[in-house]
Design a protein around this motif. Structure first.
Motif, short mmCIF file in Angstrom:
data_model
loop_
_atom_site.label_atom_id
_atom_site.label_comp_id
_atom_site.label_asym_id
_atom_site.label_seq_id
_atom_site.Cartn_x
_atom_site.Cartn_y
_atom_site.Cartn_z
N SER A 341 -42.21 -0.18 69.34
CA SER A 341 -42.47 -0.57 70.72
C SER A 341 -43.51 -1.75 70.65
N VAL A 342 -44.55 -1.70 70.14
CA VAL A 342 -45.80 -2.74 70.15
C VAL A 342 -45.06 -4.09 69.51
N ALA A 343 -44.49 -3.89 68.30
CA ALA A 343 -44.02 -5.18 67.80
C ALA A 343 -42.90 -5.78 68.69
N ALA A 344 -41.80 -4.82 69.13
CA ALA A 344 -41.07 -5.57 70.38
C ALA A 344 -41.66 -6.14 71.35
N LEU A 345 -42.65 -5.44 71.80
CA LEU A 345 -43.31 -6.05 72.93
C LEU A 345 -44.01 -7.59 72.60
N ALA A 346 -44.55 -7.41 71.43
CA ALA A 346 -45.24 -8.52 71.00
C ALA A 346 -44.04 -9.97 70.97
N ALA A 347 -43.07 -9.57 70.48
CA ALA A 347 -41.96 -10.55 70.17
C ALA A 347 -41.46 -11.00 71.65
N GLU A 348 -41.53 -10.01 72.38
CA GLU A 348 -40.98 -10.63 73.94
C GLU A 348 -42.14 -11.56 74.75
N ILE A 349 -43.37 -11.15 74.26
CA ILE A 349 -44.49 -12.02 74.92
C ILE A 349 -44.22 -13.27 73.93
N GLN A 350 -44.12 -13.44 72.85
CA GLN A 350 -44.05 -14.65 72.25
C GLN A 350 -42.82 -15.50 72.70
N SER A 351 -41.56 -14.75 72.77
CA SER A 351 -40.77 -15.47 73.20
C SER A 351 -40.88 -16.11 74.71
N GLN A 352 -41.32 -15.49 75.51
CA GLN A 352 -41.61 -16.10 76.86
C GLN A 352 -42.72 -17.27 76.85
#
Length: 355
Positions: A341-352
């Protein structure tokens, strides 16, 4: 400012990075004499890239670290719960995406300054702890070990105990590694629902009695998390603001989804963010046992919540951009596996941020 933090338009969909287990596991190596008793998994390149892309003021992590099912995700082999409880923190803190952790055991029994100092000694200077206040102070009810209500708690919201049993030991033991002091107020007995003005006065008195954190823990935040929607009022926001505290965004089935809690953050904007993503909203008010059965051993994402993840990433980015700290921890019971979940949230932060 509010438009930047809570835009109405949704960002366009983008492929989500889904870092997971390596293709093959390394053989479990025995710890050398005198060496660490729990070894971290070698950093995954995708995680290193995500960590480098995160805002400096944004710290992500999990709730606790004592999960054998994280073998191949955080640990390099099979370890028992007791091994991880005693020796896992140092290995956990070497994961490139983990710069904080929610130390939930403090909720069940107050910890001493020496215990906090022992935790601080296991992590780098850049690491920060999110600490839950003991239920002795934050639960209006005295309960048995099974959680059954016994009687009213005379120490509920006690300023003296909040200082002596929580704030001072945490501050003395962790020093600059203290990230957030979280007062998670347990569900209120029905009899107290009509006494909110009195409870708000008592909460204000407790918060205003806490010692200043600015000198010894300059990054630290005081936050209040609640488990009853009836707290989410302008009067509650006013108490937090006057006490120089913030609202802990508690993502839990007892509370409205993230969109329903954002108005309170708007009332406190601009300011730091503390978020604890505790339980997937599908599980209902008493869903911890159901989530545990569905998700153990917590080694994969089972119920991804893309909507919550996207909104939370937006709030994190806006908070960091405004120059404030963001502390976000995630439970295994949020989506099934908090490291993923942390990795997926980090990916979304990076994408935005890239957008």
């Amino acid at each position: 400012m509010q438009d930047a933090l809570f835009p109405d338009d949704e960002p366009p969909e983008r492929p989500q990075a889904k870092p997971g287990r390596p293709a093959s596991k390394k053989p479990v190596a025995k710890a050398k004499a005198g060496g660490p008793k729990v070894n971290p998994l070698a950093p995954v390149p995708a995680h290193l890239e995500l960590a480098a892309a995160l805002p400096e003021l944004a710290r992500l992590g999990t709730s606790s670290w004592t999960y054998p099912g994280w073998n191949g995700l955080v640990w390099d082999g099979d370890y028992s719960d007791s091994q991880l409880s005693k020796y896992g923190l140092a290995a956990y803190a070497q994961h490139p995406l983990f710069r904080t952790v929610s130390l939930d055991r403090a909720f069940y029994r107050p910890l001493t300054a020496a215990q906090y100092a022992a935790y601080a000694a296991q992590v780098s200077d850049d690491f920060r702890f999110v600490i839950k206040a003991p239920a002795l102070v934050t639960d209006a009810t005295v309960r048995t070990e099974t959680g059954r209500a016994m009687q009213a708690n005379p120490a509920f919201l006690s300023p003296e105990l909040a200082v002596q049993e929580f704030a001072l030991p945490a501050l003395q033991g962790l020093g600059p590694k203290l990230g957030a002091l979280v007062f998670q107020i347990s569900p209120l007995p029905t009899a107290l629902h009509s006494r909110m003005p009195e409870l708000l006065q008592r909460l204000a008195a407790m918060l205003q009695a806490l010692p200043s954190l600015a000198d010894d823990a300059p990054d630290a935040v005081i936050a209040v998390e609640v488990r009853d929607p009836l707290w989410l009022t302008p009067e509650f926001a006013a108490v937090l603001r006057a006490s120089k505290a913030t609202y802990c965004l508690g993502l839990h089935a007892k509370m409205p989804p993230i969109e329903g809690q954002l108005p309170l953050l708007r009332a406190l904007w601009p300011g730091p963010l503390v978020c604890r993503w505790n339980l997937h909203r599908m599980h209902g008010a008493y869903g911890y046992e159901d989530a545990e059965k569905l998700y153990m051993p917590y080694d994969k994402l089972v119920d991804e919540d893309l909507e919550t993840r996207t909104t939370l990433a937006r709030v994190i980015n806006a908070t960091a951009k405004a120059g404030h700290h963001a502390y976000v921890t995630m439970s295994n019971k949020a989506e099934g596996c908090s490291p993923l979940s942390v990795a997926a949230l980090a990916a979304e932060i990076q994408s935005q941020r890239a957008a």
